[in-house]
Enzyme design. Structure first.
Site, mmCIF file in Angstrom:
data_model
loop_
_atom_site.group_PDB
_atom_site.id
_atom_site.type_symbol
_atom_site.label_atom_id
_atom_site.label_comp_id
_atom_site.label_asym_id
_atom_site.label_seq_id
_atom_site.Cartn_x
_atom_site.Cartn_y
_atom_site.Cartn_z
ATOM 1 N N LYS A 85 0.818 -0.853 0.524
ATOM 2 C CA LYS A 85 0.190 0.012 -0.145
ATOM 3 C C LYS A 85 0.638 0.694 -0.634
ATOM 4 C CE LYS A 85 -3.270 2.941 2.848
ATOM 5 N NZ LYS A 85 -3.782 3.288 3.969
ATOM 6 N N GLY A 110 -8.130 8.950 10.208
ATOM 7 C CA GLY A 110 -8.032 8.926 11.305
ATOM 8 C C GLY A 110 -9.496 10.385 11.149
ATOM 9 N N ALA A 165 -9.230 5.484 4.499
ATOM 10 C CA ALA A 165 -9.082 6.679 5.058
ATOM 11 C C ALA A 165 -10.142 7.129 5.470
ATOM 12 C CB ALA A 165 -7.687 7.624 4.954
ATOM 13 N N GLY A 166 -10.789 8.143 6.175
ATOM 14 C CA GLY A 166 -11.762 8.701 6.723
ATOM 15 C C GLY A 166 -13.233 8.101 7.435
#
Lengths: 66, 257
Positions: free
Chosen positions: B97, B158, B184-185
């Site tokens: 990744k 995060g 993400a998020g």
């Protein structure tokens, strides 16, 4: 002689190999990766490299991450 | 449920889970088990010489999970390439990744350095899953150099804000020739379901599970949300409209007309 491991100065004895160092540090060679003076090493070469004064070694392992 | 295929490898689960921020390795292991995920991300860091911790890998069954090392901490292409090579040397399959995040406040990925690193790593035989901002043009460039997926962010890492990049992610999905993984998020199961309903092929979640009051329950909730979202997408969502359209018959009312 002095070597640098993960940015910390450490003493090593003449004739000591990288595999010896990893043993001494209590690490499992199957779980880490080793960079020796910026060269990434394969596991089978660790025992063939004798430490030299001024060597710079990075040892990394896996930690939690996203 | 239909399977997810990345670089010729198939997975039953469309939920990938990160292993960071958990209170303990035991909790991490229980959470990934509850999520049903088959791909888990890990990071690579210097061994702490003075204080060796319980090894993460003691808690992850490599026969059950594909370990996906990330290049977190890399600030440019060179650092990311170095980390990817180290991960491979540490015994990982050549999956990575790819993340290049020079900005410590928002951890937004650097598109130029990411593209540079992707090109090098693909040539070296890596299966590259790049973390990107939701930029459809960048996604195309990355696909041209041979990445295995694209991983647009929903919101900064995060933040738990959800799919703030929805419209651009929709364009990436529309144009993609590789799986799109929203990463993400995503802070709630509903966010994951939203991404899947939009047509994302998978999502990656870490913080939302790790910081939950009950991480294993949250992991299960995300697992269900991802399945529900995927099923909703496959079933075909109705079109949105402005005016109401009655669901009940518009005849036979109890009044004179």
């Amino acid at each position: 002689m002095n070597i640098t491991v993960n940015n910390q100065i450490r003493t090593a004895s003449a004739g000591q190999t990288l595999a010896d160092l990893i043993n001494e540090m209590g690490l499992d060679a199957a779980r880490i990766a080793v960079e020796y003076n910026r060269d990434i090493l394969t596991r089978d070469t660790l025992a063939t490299i004798s430490l030299q004064d001024g060597d710079v070694i990075e040892i990394v392992n896996f930690v939690g991450g996203g | 449920m239909d399977q997810l295929t990345i670089a010729g490898r198939t997975f039953r689960s469309r939920l990938m889970v990160g292993t960071g921020k958990f209170a303990s390795n035991q909790q991490m292991a229980a959470t990934i088990a509850a999520s049903g995920a088959e791909i888990v991300t890990v990071a690579l860091r210097r061994v702490n010489v003075d204080d060796q911790q319980d090894d993460l890998l003691n808690h992850i069954d490599r026969n059950k999970y594909l370990l996906l090392p990330n290049t977190s901490g890399a600030r440019d292409a060179e650092e990311a390439i170095r980390l990817a090579r180290l991960a491979r040397a540490a015994g990982c399959e050549p999956w990575v990744k790819l993340e290049v995040t020079p900005d410590p406040y928002y951890l937004l990925p650097d598109p130029i350095e990411t593209l540079k690193a992707a090109e090098v790593l693909v040539k070296e035989g890596f299966i590259v899953l790049p973390y990107i901002n939701a930029d459809p043009v960048l996604a195309k460039h990355l696909q041209e150099v041979g990445v295995a997926t694209v991983m647009p962010l929903g919101a900064p890492i995060g933040t738990n804000k959800g799919l703030k990049t929805r419209d651009n992610v929709a364009i990436i999905i529309e144009q993609a020739i590789v799986p799109v993984v929203v990463d993400a998020g995503l802070g709630a199961p509903s966010h994951a379901a939203e991404a899947m309903e939009l047509g994302a092929d998978a999502v990656l979640v870490n913080t939302a599970m790790a910081v939950a009051g009950n991480p294993t329950m949250m992991a299960e909730a995300f697992g269900k949300a991802v399945e529900a979202g995927r099923m909703g997408y496959l079933a075909g969502l109705g079109k949105q409209r402005n005016q109401a359209e009655a669901s009940s018959p518009l005849t036979g009312f109890l009044r004179e007309e």
